[in-house]
Scaffold this motif. Structure first.
Motif, PDB file in Angstrom:
ATOM      1  N   VAL A  79       0.803  -1.188   0.157  1.00 27.83           N
ATOM      2  CA  VAL A  79      -0.136  -0.075  -0.110  1.00 27.83           C
ATOM      3  C   VAL A  79       0.814   1.398  -0.054  1.00 27.83           C
ATOM      4  O   VAL A  79       1.857   1.517   0.628  1.00 27.83           O
ATOM      5  CB  VAL A  79      -1.066  -0.013   1.304  1.00 27.83           C
ATOM      6  N   ASN A  80       0.659   2.265  -0.899  1.00 25.72           N
ATOM      7  CA  ASN A  80       1.210   3.358  -1.064  1.00 25.72           C
ATOM      8  C   ASN A  80       0.423   4.634  -0.736  1.00 25.72           C
ATOM      9  O   ASN A  80      -0.879   4.664  -1.371  1.00 25.72           O
ATOM     10  CB  ASN A  80       1.746   3.502  -2.356  1.00 25.72           C
ATOM     11  N   ASP A  81       0.819   5.735  -0.125  1.00 26.26           N
ATOM     12  CA  ASP A  81       0.228   7.047  -0.087  1.00 26.26           C
ATOM     13  C   ASP A  81      -1.456   6.693   0.667  1.00 26.26           C
ATOM     14  O   ASP A  81      -2.362   7.409   0.235  1.00 26.26           O
ATOM     15  CB  ASP A  81      -0.278   7.546  -1.507  1.00 26.26           C
ATOM     16  N   CYS A  82      -1.634   5.999   1.426  1.00 28.72           N
ATOM     17  CA  CYS A  82      -2.643   5.469   2.055  1.00 28.72           C
ATOM     18  C   CYS A  82      -2.134   5.261   3.619  1.00 28.72           C
ATOM     19  O   CYS A  82      -1.483   4.793   4.130  1.00 28.72           O
ATOM     20  CB  CYS A  82      -3.337   4.382   1.551  1.00 28.72           C
ATOM     21  N   ILE A  83      -3.358   5.515   4.277  1.00 27.86           N
ATOM     22  CA  ILE A  83      -3.122   5.099   5.773  1.00 27.86           C
ATOM     23  C   ILE A  83      -3.867   3.730   6.096  1.00 27.86           C
ATOM     24  O   ILE A  83      -5.218   3.820   5.734  1.00 27.86           O
ATOM     25  CB  ILE A  83      -3.622   6.058   6.793  1.00 27.86           C
ATOM     26  N   ILE A  84      -3.338   2.678   6.748  1.00 27.48           N
ATOM     27  CA  ILE A  84      -4.178   1.524   6.767  1.00 27.48           C
ATOM     28  C   ILE A  84      -4.495   1.459   8.498  1.00 27.48           C
ATOM     29  O   ILE A  84      -3.761   1.464   9.193  1.00 27.48           O
ATOM     30  CB  ILE A  84      -3.233   0.280   6.746  1.00 27.48           C
ATOM     31  N   PHE A  85      -5.708   1.155   8.581  1.00 24.09           N
ATOM     32  CA  PHE A  85      -6.436   1.000   9.981  1.00 24.09           C
ATOM     33  C   PHE A  85      -6.899  -0.524   9.980  1.00 24.09           C
ATOM     34  O   PHE A  85      -7.757  -0.655   9.298  1.00 24.09           O
ATOM     35  CB  PHE A  85      -7.448   2.024  10.281  1.00 24.09           C
ATOM     36  N   HIS A  86      -6.515  -1.262  10.981  1.00 19.32           N
ATOM     37  CA  HIS A  86      -6.909  -2.435  11.088  1.00 19.32           C
ATOM     38  C   HIS A  86      -8.282  -2.395  11.614  1.00 19.32           C
ATOM     39  O   HIS A  86      -8.641  -1.726  12.700  1.00 19.32           O
ATOM     40  CB  HIS A  86      -6.082  -3.410  11.926  1.00 19.32           C
ATOM     41  N   ALA A 105      -9.537  -0.869   7.084  1.00 21.29           N
ATOM     42  CA  ALA A 105     -10.140   0.510   6.505  1.00 21.29           C
ATOM     43  C   ALA A 105      -8.779   1.190   5.861  1.00 21.29           C
ATOM     44  O   ALA A 105      -7.529   1.083   6.289  1.00 21.29           O
ATOM     45  CB  ALA A 105     -10.425   1.456   7.367  1.00 21.29           C
ATOM     46  N   VAL A 106      -8.939   1.467   4.565  1.00 20.67           N
ATOM     47  CA  VAL A 106      -7.745   2.286   3.782  1.00 20.67           C
ATOM     48  C   VAL A 106      -8.226   3.727   3.725  1.00 20.67           C
ATOM     49  O   VAL A 106      -9.148   3.987   3.150  1.00 20.67           O
ATOM     50  CB  VAL A 106      -7.654   1.530   2.407  1.00 20.67           C
ATOM     51  N   THR A 107      -7.472   4.514   4.243  1.00 22.99           N
ATOM     52  CA  THR A 107      -7.886   6.217   4.143  1.00 22.99           C
ATOM     53  C   THR A 107      -6.598   6.880   3.016  1.00 22.99           C
ATOM     54  O   THR A 107      -5.469   6.787   3.376  1.00 22.99           O
ATOM     55  CB  THR A 107      -7.870   6.765   5.355  1.00 22.99           C
ATOM     56  N   ALA A 108      -7.116   7.541   2.063  1.00 25.61           N
ATOM     57  CA  ALA A 108      -6.381   8.329   1.115  1.00 25.61           C
ATOM     58  C   ALA A 108      -6.693   9.841   1.343  1.00 25.61           C
ATOM     59  O   ALA A 108      -7.706  10.297   1.524  1.00 25.61           O
ATOM     60  CB  ALA A 108      -6.543   7.921   0.111  1.00 25.61           C
ATOM     61  N   LEU A 109      -5.723  10.818   1.323  1.00 24.90           N
ATOM     62  CA  LEU A 109      -6.133  12.164   1.329  1.00 24.90           C
ATOM     63  C   LEU A 109      -5.568  12.805   0.056  1.00 24.90           C
ATOM     64  O   LEU A 109      -4.406  12.558  -0.361  1.00 24.90           O
ATOM     65  CB  LEU A 109      -5.200  12.955   2.678  1.00 24.90           C
ATOM     66  N   ASP A 110      -6.250  13.795  -0.191  1.00 24.81           N
ATOM     67  CA  ASP A 110      -5.911  14.571  -1.403  1.00 24.81           C
ATOM     68  C   ASP A 110      -6.629  15.982  -1.496  1.00 24.81           C
ATOM     69  O   ASP A 110      -7.673  16.169  -1.100  1.00 24.81           O
ATOM     70  CB  ASP A 110      -6.093  13.646  -2.762  1.00 24.81           C
ATOM     71  N   TYR A 111      -6.145  16.784  -2.226  1.00 26.32           N
ATOM     72  CA  TYR A 111      -6.889  18.132  -2.553  1.00 26.32           C
ATOM     73  C   TYR A 111      -8.078  18.125  -3.341  1.00 26.32           C
ATOM     74  O   TYR A 111      -9.120  18.694  -3.372  1.00 26.32           O
ATOM     75  CB  TYR A 111      -5.800  19.282  -2.855  1.00 26.32           C
ATOM     76  N   ILE A 112      -8.033  16.915  -4.136  1.00 28.41           N
ATOM     77  CA  ILE A 112      -8.941  16.620  -5.103  1.00 28.41           C
ATOM     78  C   ILE A 112      -9.820  15.426  -4.766  1.00 28.41           C
ATOM     79  O   ILE A 112      -9.008  14.422  -4.432  1.00 28.41           O
ATOM     80  CB  ILE A 112      -8.564  16.582  -6.591  1.00 28.41           C
ATOM     81  N   LEU A 113     -11.017  15.441  -4.421  1.00 30.30           N
ATOM     82  CA  LEU A 113     -11.785  14.357  -4.070  1.00 30.30           C
ATOM     83  C   LEU A 113     -11.841  13.232  -5.005  1.00 30.30           C
ATOM     84  O   LEU A 113     -11.512  11.993  -4.327  1.00 30.30           O
ATOM     85  CB  LEU A 113     -13.126  14.668  -3.831  1.00 30.30           C
ATOM     86  N   GLU A 114     -11.587  13.309  -6.310  1.00 36.62           N
ATOM     87  CA  GLU A 114     -11.602  12.195  -7.137  1.00 36.62           C
ATOM     88  C   GLU A 114     -10.437  11.447  -6.940  1.00 36.62           C
ATOM     89  O   GLU A 114     -10.247  10.308  -7.123  1.00 36.62           O
ATOM     90  CB  GLU A 114     -11.941  12.611  -8.618  1.00 36.62           C
ATOM     91  N   ASP A 115      -9.344  12.185  -6.761  1.00 32.75           N
ATOM     92  CA  ASP A 115      -7.964  11.611  -6.748  1.00 32.75           C
ATOM     93  C   ASP A 115      -7.835  11.038  -5.362  1.00 32.75           C
ATOM     94  O   ASP A 115      -7.126   9.676  -5.355  1.00 32.75           O
ATOM     95  CB  ASP A 115      -6.913  12.679  -6.586  1.00 32.75           C
ATOM     96  N   ALA A 116      -8.437  11.436  -4.338  1.00 33.42           N
ATOM     97  CA  ALA A 116      -8.340  10.808  -2.893  1.00 33.42           C
ATOM     98  C   ALA A 116      -9.216   9.412  -3.192  1.00 33.42           C
ATOM     99  O   ALA A 116      -8.723   8.273  -2.517  1.00 33.42           O
ATOM    100  CB  ALA A 116      -8.995  11.411  -1.975  1.00 33.42           C
ATOM    101  N   ARG A 117     -10.281   9.467  -4.022  1.00 31.71           N
ATOM    102  CA  ARG A 117     -11.185   8.420  -4.030  1.00 31.71           C
ATOM    103  C   ARG A 117     -10.543   7.377  -4.873  1.00 31.71           C
ATOM    104  O   ARG A 117     -10.518   5.947  -4.490  1.00 31.71           O
ATOM    105  CB  ARG A 117     -12.324   8.535  -4.829  1.00 31.71           C
ATOM    106  N   VAL A 118      -9.726   7.603  -5.787  1.00 30.70           N
ATOM    107  CA  VAL A 118      -9.187   6.814  -6.807  1.00 30.70           C
ATOM    108  C   VAL A 118      -7.533   6.059  -6.046  1.00 30.70           C
ATOM    109  O   VAL A 118      -7.656   4.722  -6.014  1.00 30.70           O
ATOM    110  CB  VAL A 118      -8.546   7.096  -8.087  1.00 30.70           C
ATOM    111  N   THR A 119      -7.000   6.951  -5.210  1.00 29.17           N
ATOM    112  CA  THR A 119      -5.854   6.277  -4.634  1.00 29.17           C
ATOM    113  C   THR A 119      -6.439   5.413  -3.351  1.00 29.17           C
ATOM    114  O   THR A 119      -5.872   4.254  -3.218  1.00 29.17           O
ATOM    115  CB  THR A 119      -5.329   7.179  -3.718  1.00 29.17           C
ATOM    116  N   ALA A 120      -7.517   5.555  -2.946  1.00 29.42           N
ATOM    117  CA  ALA A 120      -7.896   4.602  -1.766  1.00 29.42           C
ATOM    118  C   ALA A 120      -8.752   3.251  -2.481  1.00 29.42           C
ATOM    119  O   ALA A 120      -8.199   2.336  -2.010  1.00 29.42           O
ATOM    120  CB  ALA A 120      -9.328   5.047  -0.843  1.00 29.42           C
TER     121      ALA A 120
END
Ligand code: AMP
Ligand code: GLY
Length: 435
Positions: A364-371, A392-407
């Motif tokens: 996993v890259n550029d995401c936070i993993i929570f068990h 749970a996999v959480t991604a952060l981005d300035y653009i919602l669609e980019d955060a969505r795709v990363t997650a």
């Protein structure tokens, strides 16, 4: 007082608690952090302690032995069973800051009829309702007859998130009312709240209060249904997005004046001791907020979505709550979007297998993993599934669609037999057009 080092115990074992540990561990004030009972993820960052969240006697013993100064209560059950009062009434525990309301405050989640009466008393906008027991069944049936479809029936007590039934047909609603009063949800449905259906979009608002002032934490949207496009049975939550585009300044202004402030004032007027989180489930009905429910804790998976957006030192925030200093606190948040995707076990929310080996967490890259529902397999030295909601996999981005795709991309990198996740978390908000 706010700058002392602190030994902290977190109660719970889900993704919410892993997120709490993750955030608390970043604080410069946290010395030793323990989780009871925790999961395979919390064990990586803190010390797991094999104590059940309702075993107050063992918790007491542990807190004294380990010089705990703060207890953060994750789930609602220990709060409804009175853990805050238990600490307050014990000379050896009294000095420990418990983040979580008194038993009376926890009734806002523990009894829907209590919560509705509270809202009526304090003029807080909510759906029209009637509380029914077997003593006024006929009144309940008459009330159903006055409402338009669909019909909302709620078990009064805690029912592990399953106690709300929404039915399109009046005849079915009457039968369901009888079945609930007859014990469909055990003791929890000996009393049933019948409610008018509110048509709108939901948003979860999180508040931390010290009983007199409060801080509003980031808001989130939860995706409750198992299937893509909000179809199929309800779950504990399949994902979340924060912030919520329609919860803008104007809407949140209404939420503060019509709902949050009257709620805090109501707690004071009713002399309810409350230091902790209030999670307000709201319906946005054509721009006006109505309360669907109060919860007396943080949400799961909303916590995994909102905590990564809080920049402030979390222990400082919790201490400000414990010492009634929230009025002078200034919360810093990250303006980026967070998208959380929940990986679940096949069969969930029905029966599901446990013990499936989990791989791919290192990919996993550029995401936070929570068990969430995981445990550690000592022989294989790997985490395995141990619940319906697994990671749970959480991604952060300035653009919602980019955060969505990363997650999404990263969720797909984690593997175990029968893995399932929703591919459309946040898609409705990317496409959201105001009315
Ligand atoms: P709960 O289990 O209390 O979270 O409620 C489950 C879901 O039922 C909520 O998230 C709402 O989607 C829905 N719900 C509850 N009350 C109402 C209502 N009065 N009108 C419309 N939907 C509701
Ligand atoms: N995600 C909803 C809850 O925690 O109750």
């Amino acid at each position: 007082m706010n700058n002392t080092l602190t030994n902290i115990l977190i109660l719970g074992s889900g993704g919410r608690e892993h997120a709490l540990v993750w955030k608390i561990k970043q604080s410069r004030h946290a010395t030793k952090v323990y989780v009871a009972p925790g999961n395979a993820g919390t064990a990586l960052v803190a010390t797991n302690v094999p104590i059940d969240v309702t075993d107050f006697v063992q918790i007491r013993h542990f807190c004294i032995e380990n010089e705990i100064q703060m207890v953060v209560v994750g789930p609602e059950v220990p709060l409804v069973e009175g853990i805050s009062d238990f600490f307050q009434n014990d000379l050896m525990l009294k000095h420990i800051a418990v983040i979580g309301p008194s038993q009376q405050g926890a009734m806002l989640e523990g009894s829907k009829a209590y919560a509705k009466a509270f809202m009526m008393r304090h003029d807080i906008p909510t759906a029209r309702y009637l509380a029914v027991t077997s003593d006024n069944l006929q009144e309940g049936i008459d009330f159903l007859g006055q409402l338009d479809a669909p019909y909302v029936l709620k078990a009064d007590g805690l029912a592990a998130g399953k106690g709300v039934v929404i039915l399109p047909q009046l005849a079915d609603a009457k039968l369901e009312l009888q079945a609930m009063l007859d014990g469909k949800f055990g003791k929890a449905s000996k009393e049933v709240v019948i409610e008018e259906f509110l048509d709108g979009i939901e948003v979860s608002v999180f508040v931390l209060t010290d009983g007199s002032s409060y801080q509003v934490l980031p808001s989130a949207k939860d995706y409750k249904r198992i299937g893509v496009g909000d179809t199929g049975p309800n779950t504990g939550g399949m994902g979340a997005v924060s912030p919520v585009v329609f919860a803008d300044k104007d809407f949140m202004g209404k939420v503060k004046t019509r709902i949050i402030q009257p709620t805090i004032d109501g707690l004071k007027k009713d002399a309810i001791d409350y230091k902790g989180f209030i999670f307000i489930g709201l319906m946005n009905v054509k721009g006006d907020p109505f309360v669907i429910e109060y919860n007396v804790r943080l949400g799961d998976p909303e916590t995994e979505c909102i905590l990564p957006r809080i920049k402030s030192d979390f222990v400082e925030l919790l201490k400000s709550c414990a010492y009634s200093q929230l009025n002078t606190y200034s919360l810093e948040t990250d303006e980026r979007y967070a998208v959380t995707v929940m990986l679940v076990s096949e069969g969930y929310p029905g029966d599901y297998p446990k013990g499936r080996m989990i791989s791919g967490l290192d990919n996993v890259n550029d995401c936070i993993i929570f068990h969430a529902g995981t445990s550690f397999d000592i022989e294989k030295e790997k985490p395995k599934t141990n619940g319906g909601r697994v990671i749970a996999v959480t991604a952060l981005d300035y653009i919602l669609e980019d955060a969505r795709v990363t997650a999404q991309v990263n969720a797909a990198r984690i593997a175990y037999e029968g893995r399932y996740f929703r591919s459309d978390i946040g898609l409705d908000l990317v496409n959201y057009k105001p009315l």
